[in-house]
Design an enzyme around this catalytic site. Sequence first.
Site, PDB file in Angstrom:
ATOM      1  N   GLY A 318      33.736  62.964  46.129  1.00  0.00           N
ATOM      2  CA  GLY A 318      34.682  62.323  45.230  1.00  0.00           C
ATOM      3  C   GLY A 318      35.641  63.241  44.510  1.00  0.00           C
ATOM      4  O   GLY A 318      36.214  62.854  43.488  1.00  0.00           O
ATOM      5  N   HIS A 322      44.734  65.439  41.815  1.00  0.00           N
ATOM      6  CA  HIS A 322      45.493  64.203  41.631  1.00  0.00           C
ATOM      7  C   HIS A 322      46.256  64.201  40.311  1.00  0.00           C
ATOM      8  O   HIS A 322      46.000  64.996  39.400  1.00  0.00           O
ATOM      9  CB  HIS A 322      44.563  62.987  41.708  1.00  0.00           C
ATOM     10  CG  HIS A 322      43.585  62.859  40.576  1.00  0.00           C
ATOM     11  ND1 HIS A 322      43.917  62.371  39.332  1.00  0.00           N
ATOM     12  CD2 HIS A 322      42.254  63.141  40.522  1.00  0.00           C
ATOM     13  CE1 HIS A 322      42.856  62.341  38.560  1.00  0.00           C
ATOM     14  NE2 HIS A 322      41.825  62.824  39.253  1.00  0.00           N
ATOM     15  N   CYS A 340      37.272  65.990  39.212  1.00  0.00           N
ATOM     16  CA  CYS A 340      38.482  66.218  40.000  1.00  0.00           C
ATOM     17  C   CYS A 340      39.316  67.333  39.381  1.00  0.00           C
ATOM     18  O   CYS A 340      39.043  67.810  38.281  1.00  0.00           O
ATOM     19  CB  CYS A 340      39.317  64.940  40.088  1.00  0.00           C
ATOM     20  SG  CYS A 340      38.573  63.663  41.124  1.00  0.00           S
TER      21      CYS A 340
END
Length: 401
Positions: A318, A322, A340
């Site tokens: 995952g 971004h 992330c």
Amino acid sequence: MGRGAYGTAGLLALALLTACSAAPADDPEGVAMAGGARGAPVGVSPADKSTNVPTDQPVVVSVHGGTLKSVRVEGGKGGPLKGVLSSDGTRWRSLGTARPGTAYTVTAVSVDPAGRTSETRSAFSTVKGDKTFDIETITPNKDDTGLTVGIGMPIMIAFDKPITDRIAIERNLTVHSSKPVEGAWHWFDSQHVDFRPEKYWPAHTKVRVEAKLAGVRGAPGMYGKRDVRLDFKIGRSQITRGSTDEHVLVVRRNGKKIRTMPMSAGQGGQWKYYTTSGIHLAMSREPVTVMTSPGIGPGSPGYYRLTVYNTVRISNSGEYVHSAPWSVGSQGNSNVSHGCVNVSPDNAAWFIKNTLIGDPIIITGSPRKLEPTNGWGHWQQNWRQWLKWSSLKAGPTLALR
């Protein structure tokens, strides 16, 4: 974990195997003389009327006291077997594999020293196959990559059934490249075999993968259904490096710095939201991705569900690079993400546009390490570790003409 690799035999096209069938005591080369021919005697292996011949046993035709003018090996729906003739014209050997459960006819025309021609015919049939296997997926593929990929891109093959005869498979997997590299195949399990070079691919290399598996034995009674070929290109060299301590991503193209982007990585803490350290590869480019908390349901502490934009996936657990407009104030100075790599909307739009699938994205500083089986973590293993799961020696790719 299985064993397997891209050995010298596998990298040098299809191996020329020695004949397996028995020969008369007065035939030291292992090629029995076929009957019915006049002039220069011709020998054929497998012997005439042989049955249950292994599909990987080559057909060998040789002439004594003359030369071979032509050789044809025909097998009905299986099609003809191609072969090569020795430089002196006295020996012909088939290439590739025969089809299981197929009757073949060998027709050889020879010429003796007096110029007289004669024809020799022989027949044999191959072992019957109860089952077939096929390549389920091969990556890179056009749908995901457009077939121009980054310098870290592995070749990944997934089979639809478990393979036990891995050496036979690897001998029939060949990699050609316009710029030679040392490379090896690696079995992650009985249905997945991947190839990577020892070092990153040279930029702008053309690559061809040939999986000549039709008729190849993958397990007892199971044979390959078809041949598969894939052509793709390596693009420019681009490597992105980021540090969870320094909170910055630096993009270098062909060795030159072209972009510096403030970032925020995984916050760690109670939920252990760490961004993994290691050599990631860009796995996909997604304009929109819906992200949810792993293992935490709605109403529970730590639950989240977010729609994010301009995402580049870097693992199977995952992790993405971004757009995160909500954390711009933390980017460049602290880690606040769920694992992330957060960058600004402008930087995310630039990054997704300028990233190829297979580009290395290297993250350092996190206490959590990227596992080699997490996404495309192939480069997490050094060359010795990669070859640990190899049964054939590594070797150079074949020249792509």
